[in-house]
Design an enzyme around this catalytic site. Structure first.
Site: not given
Length: 230
Positions: A86, A195, A197
């Site tokens: 990002c 994302h 994660e």
């Protein structure tokens, strides 16, 4: 294996990245402040999402001049792994580690929801646990995720197999050629807007991001003559 997570004033996904490393691969991980100038102790650096320096000038434009970025360029030149997520992707383009730029979403609205990606290159250090053509569920959260490059750069990305992820189905931000993530020519630097994660446990809605971190560890083990992950 040693992971480092860069932290700029305004980063807000640094903790998510730290926890993702802990949960998925259980390797050593530490936060790295933006004034750091020595990254030699690390094998992989994560450049997290957020709003570095408040994005007051342009996303990633101020972070690009932080002391740690000079060290990161040298780190990447050594062939070590760099994953920008990002705002981290935006910083990597601003610093010249990846080509192109991230513009405002075509709708001019912040988009935060689940997104389907297609794995276009399963041969990178970040994607070797995926299958080429596989569709994975990775969330997005950005207002400036519209990847842009000129026609010549796009043809070069295609020719070198540097397009790692494309949006599958709906393109949430208007990015050229539905691009969601690219790597450098060497393949050791990856930038992506979604994302991973935030997709390492089914409690979060998807665990499709987990294999990105196990891919990194797998490649590192391969390079160091250790047993690969099965």
């Amino acid at each position: 294996m040693n992971f480092g997570v860069l932290v700029f004033p305004g980063s807000n996904c640094d903790i998510d990245c730290y926890k993702a490393v802990e949960e998925t691969v259980g390797q050593k991980v530490e936060y790295v402040w933006h004034t750091e100038t020595d990254l030699s102790r690390f094998d992989c650096i994560l450049v997290p999402g957020g709003f570095s320096y408040g994005d007051y000038l342009r996303c990633g434009a101020i972070a690009r001049f932080a002391p740690v970025m000079g060290a990161l360029v040298k780190f990447a030149e050594q062939g070590k792994f760099v994953l920008g997520i990002c705002n981290g992707f935006q910083i990597l383009t601003e610093s010249g580690l990846l080509p192109g730029a991230l513009l405002r979403n075509r709708t001019l609205k912040f988009r935060c929801h689940s997104a389907m990606l297609r794995v276009e290159n399963a041969g990178t250090p970040f994607t070797n646990q995926y299958r080429e053509g596989e569709e994975i569920d990775i969330p997005i959260a950005h207002g400036e995720g519209n990847y842009y490059c000129d026609a010549e750069t796009l043809e070069k990305l295609k020719a070198n197999n540097q397009i790692v992820f494309r949006y599958a189905g709906s393109n949430p931000n208007g990015s050229v050629d539905d691009i969601a993530g690219i790597c450098n020519e060497r393949g050791n630097v990856l930038g992506m807007m979604p994302h991973p994660e935030r997709a390492v446990n089914q409690l979060l809605g998807s665990e499709d991001g987990k294999r990105m971190f196990t891919s990194i560890l797998n490649k590192w083990r391969e390079q160091h003559g250790a047993a690969a992950i099965r």
